[in-house]
Design a protein around this motif. Sequence first.
Motif, mmCIF file in Angstrom:
data_model
loop_
_atom_site.group_PDB
_atom_site.id
_atom_site.type_symbol
_atom_site.label_atom_id
_atom_site.label_comp_id
_atom_site.label_asym_id
_atom_site.label_seq_id
_atom_site.Cartn_x
_atom_site.Cartn_y
_atom_site.Cartn_z
ATOM 1 N N GLY A 252 0.817 -1.200 0.000
ATOM 2 C CA GLY A 252 0.000 0.000 0.000
ATOM 3 C C GLY A 252 0.850 1.250 0.000
ATOM 4 O O GLY A 252 2.082 1.178 -0.168
ATOM 5 N N ASP A 253 0.206 2.415 0.267
ATOM 6 C CA ASP A 253 0.951 3.669 0.225
ATOM 7 C C ASP A 253 0.830 4.505 1.497
ATOM 8 O O ASP A 253 1.376 5.592 1.581
ATOM 9 C CB ASP A 253 0.518 4.505 -0.984
ATOM 10 N N ALA A 267 0.466 -0.823 3.857
ATOM 11 C CA ALA A 267 -0.816 -0.394 4.410
ATOM 12 C C ALA A 267 -1.295 -1.445 5.414
ATOM 13 O O ALA A 267 -0.864 -2.598 5.376
ATOM 14 C CB ALA A 267 -1.845 -0.221 3.297
ATOM 15 N N SER A 269 -4.217 -3.791 6.874
ATOM 16 C CA SER A 269 -5.409 -4.462 6.384
ATOM 17 C C SER A 269 -6.297 -4.830 7.565
ATOM 18 O O SER A 269 -5.805 -5.340 8.581
ATOM 19 C CB SER A 269 -5.015 -5.735 5.620
#
Length: 397
Positions: A252-253, A267, A269
């Motif tokens: 992710g970012d 990221a 989850s």
Amino acid sequence: MSTGSIAVLIVAAGRGERAGDPGDGPKQYRRIGGDPVLAKTVRAFQSAGLTHILIAIHRDDGALFEEAMRTVAPLPSTVHGGATRQDSVRLGLEALAADAPDIVLIHDAARPFVDPDTIRRVVECVRRTGGGALPATAQTDTLKRAEVDGLVTATLPRSGLFCAQTPQGFPFGPILDAHRRALNEGKGDFTDDASIAEWSGLPVTLVAGSSDNVKLTLAADFVRARAADRKGLPMIDVRTGNGYDVHQLVTGDHVTLCGVRIAHDQALSGHSDADVGLHALTDALLATCGAGDIGDHFPPSDMQWRGAPSAIFVRRAVEIVAAAGGRIMNADITLICEAPKIAPHREAMRQAIATMTGLDLTRVSVKATTNETIGFVGRREGIAAIATASVVYGDGA
């Protein structure tokens, strides 16, 4: 207890020289458990249903009296006392004479622990006998007579001896007449009103007193009274809740931690925005009032929470705590991760939590630690959080 026509005369004009440092002020205005002694004494009679109360005060104590009575209602009336206790009682009785009661109870201001049962026994005795009533406790210590130098000269029999207390109750007219007669005959050495009644021929009957109905005379009496008062206070209901949460790290970012979005190459989850810090805090708050956990209120299976900001959960937990009578005192969160760095974002996190909870910033703590490359956190597979919240419930809140 039927109060009928009863007046209470509280004698509070003394200086209390034996009660310690004169700089502390007259003993009847010193505090026990946060309340002035005189206020406690007045409330003791009010709790027994007696509200016709007159207090004989020193003419220099007007300001002290007003301060002591700030939380007392209804406010008692006052009269200026005299040079001695006997003078103060007589002046108080004269002040009551314009609207004379049937019965008067005369009480020392420095006996704040008198109980309703003792008061009731005194009133019932006056009504039954038509004479005076004196609460007393049996003398249990061995009595000695000694010379000025302390040399014991005799042991006195204690059988039939009692320790006098107040309130002492009387039919109003006879006790006023007794005080007037004592004044006219220059008799000013009586130590209590029962002795004046006895001298004047008014019969006085003993009723059961109470060992708790102590008179505060010496500095040591205040030390003991304050200690006893603290023991009698209900325990402050402070509760501490703990919460723990962990979420997996995926590609992710950014991550959201304690309400702050942080750019990152991974990221989190999970449920909602997967903010482990706020999830742990939500559980900690709910734990203080036994309200379950975050899953009970915001189940992961409910699609309305997918991607939702976790601040919603914290605010709902705050509402549940408040509805249960709680006041949040502090929140402490520890984030456990190898990355991202938390220090640059710590103050923003604290401010976000302070806004959600209504806490002052000084009552919010956010800390971070790594797992020293050990375990799933050390391998950067996930981020964990531990939260602790303290909440005061009940009167303490």
